[in-house]
Enzyme design. Sequence first.
Site, PDB file in Angstrom:
ATOM      1  N   CYS A  64      45.169  50.186  40.841  1.00  0.00           N
ATOM      2  CA  CYS A  64      44.451  50.529  42.069  1.00  0.00           C
ATOM      3  C   CYS A  64      42.942  50.671  41.809  1.00  0.00           C
ATOM      4  O   CYS A  64      42.485  51.668  41.221  1.00  0.00           O
ATOM      5  CB  CYS A  64      44.996  51.806  42.711  1.00  0.00           C
ATOM      6  N   GLY A  65      42.199  49.692  42.277  1.00  0.00           N
ATOM      7  CA  GLY A  65      40.751  49.677  42.012  1.00  0.00           C
ATOM      8  C   GLY A  65      40.018  50.819  42.680  1.00  0.00           C
ATOM      9  O   GLY A  65      39.173  51.483  42.057  1.00  0.00           O
ATOM     10  N   THR A  66      40.344  51.079  43.947  1.00  0.00           N
ATOM     11  CA  THR A  66      39.650  52.178  44.633  1.00  0.00           C
ATOM     12  C   THR A  66      40.158  53.525  44.100  1.00  0.00           C
ATOM     13  O   THR A  66      39.404  54.491  44.011  1.00  0.00           O
ATOM     14  CB  THR A  66      39.836  52.086  46.167  1.00  0.00           C
ATOM     15  N   CYS A  74      39.251  47.413  48.807  1.00  0.00           N
ATOM     16  CA  CYS A  74      40.427  47.237  47.966  1.00  0.00           C
ATOM     17  C   CYS A  74      39.969  46.612  46.652  1.00  0.00           C
ATOM     18  O   CYS A  74      39.411  45.505  46.653  1.00  0.00           O
ATOM     19  CB  CYS A  74      41.449  46.348  48.672  1.00  0.00           C
ATOM     20  N   GLY A  75      40.189  47.330  45.556  1.00  0.00           N
ATOM     21  CA  GLY A  75      39.718  46.859  44.249  1.00  0.00           C
ATOM     22  C   GLY A  75      40.534  45.691  43.737  1.00  0.00           C
ATOM     23  O   GLY A  75      39.984  44.647  43.371  1.00  0.00           O
ATOM     24  N   HIS A  76      41.870  45.862  43.734  1.00  0.00           N
ATOM     25  CA  HIS A  76      42.687  44.749  43.230  1.00  0.00           C
ATOM     26  C   HIS A  76      42.504  43.546  44.144  1.00  0.00           C
ATOM     27  O   HIS A  76      42.507  42.396  43.690  1.00  0.00           O
ATOM     28  CB  HIS A  76      44.172  45.148  43.129  1.00  0.00           C
ATOM     29  N   HIS A 127      46.241  57.852  50.479  1.00  0.00           N
ATOM     30  CA  HIS A 127      46.726  57.395  49.172  1.00  0.00           C
ATOM     31  C   HIS A 127      46.931  58.622  48.273  1.00  0.00           C
ATOM     32  O   HIS A 127      46.074  59.511  48.240  1.00  0.00           O
ATOM     33  CB  HIS A 127      45.713  56.490  48.471  1.00  0.00           C
ATOM     34  N   ASP A 180      51.407  50.879  44.518  1.00  0.00           N
ATOM     35  CA  ASP A 180      50.496  49.852  44.015  1.00  0.00           C
ATOM     36  C   ASP A 180      50.978  49.402  42.636  1.00  0.00           C
ATOM     37  O   ASP A 180      51.107  50.229  41.723  1.00  0.00           O
ATOM     38  CB  ASP A 180      49.078  50.439  43.938  1.00  0.00           C
TER      39      ASP A 180
HETATM   40  O1  PYC Z   1      43.172  48.215  44.331  1.00  0.00           O
HETATM   41  O2  PYC Z   1      41.931  49.439  45.642  1.00  0.00           O
HETATM   42  C1  PYC Z   1      42.985  48.911  45.362  1.00  0.00           C
HETATM   43  C2  PYC Z   1      44.127  49.074  46.283  1.00  0.00           C
HETATM   44  C3  PYC Z   1      44.184  49.834  47.411  1.00  0.00           C
HETATM   45  C4  PYC Z   1      45.454  49.683  47.942  1.00  0.00           C
HETATM   46  C5  PYC Z   1      46.154  48.836  47.132  1.00  0.00           C
HETATM   47  N1  PYC Z   1      45.325  48.479  46.106  1.00  0.00           N
END
Ligand code: PYC
Length: 336
Positions: A264-266, A88-90, A236, A260
């Site tokens: 969303c980092g990923t 999870c990036g965030h 997603h 999100d």
């Molecule tokens: O930021 O990767 C992310 C992420 C995945 C699901 C919610 N945020």
Amino acid sequence: MKHIPFLDSHTGGEPTRLITALPFDLGTGSVAQKLSTLKAHHDDLRRTVINEPRGSDVLVGAYLVPPADPTCQFGVIYFNNVGYLGMCGHGTIGLIASLSYLGKVQPGVIRVETPVGVVEATLHPSLRGAERRSNPLLNEEIASGKERPRNDMYPNKVSVKNIPAYRHLHHVQVVVDGKTIHGDVAWGGNWFFLVHDHGLDVNMDNLEALTDFSWRVREQLTANGITGANGAEIDHVELFAASPQADSKSFVLCPGKAYDRSPCGTGTSAKLACLYADGKLQEGQMWRQQSVVGSLFEGSVQLDGEKIIPTITGEAWVMAQGEFLIDERDPFGNGI
Ligand code: PYC
């Protein structure tokens, strides 16, 4: 009564609930093995801390666990209202900013083991000496003795060098409610379906339609057997649009049907891998991804041989610190 300490932060509007100490032992295996143990024996804690009445569908949780990889300082397992996330990036930006607030990390590189591999976070220094001195509000606070020993000026800007991202399938056709759309299937630590030709406004006043449409895209992916590598479920969906403030704006629907609030980092990692594959992004070139709520991540890719390594930068803010009280007599003590 059980007591579980927590720290809440948000990254670009998307919350992360950090649990720094688990009330049970997950053994000495890798973080991926610890995740298997969690799934098999301790899923009630996920529901307890993330679901109503203590949480909501929007929250992402993070368990801080010991890493098995000796090059890592921390291990982490992310989860949500319906299950667990690979990466999870965030959440990683939130994790590092929270550890910074707690005084457990200093600016520099921090290696973190996740169930899908090791990520490298860089905590950037916050207000530098000169900026601190020229900040009149801060000076007043310091002069009045109000600055507290806790790190209220904690560094909170974090870059996350992710695991390798890649595009698995290009321009896949899906029909949703009689409308034909196309998307790429890409990995950025989770599986994403990335769509441009959806025809919807990516705006806050269109959230219901965006959610409904993305959910039906997901259903069609399942119905048509469209998956990530090795049959992995694509959980997603990302809908992209143009933005005057960034290179792109996106609506991202998460596995439990919440969207999100961050870019969303990923998901941004998956997007960068697709852009690179299309020749639309060069190594080292900056990409600014905006979320539907208006928050921004900066991203770029580096190459490691054939592998595309995305780095995502954002800021997180701690919001609340406390202790969950879990009363054995409470019929909804372990969540609804
Ligand atoms: O930021 O990767 C992310 C992420 C995945 C699901 C919610 N945020």
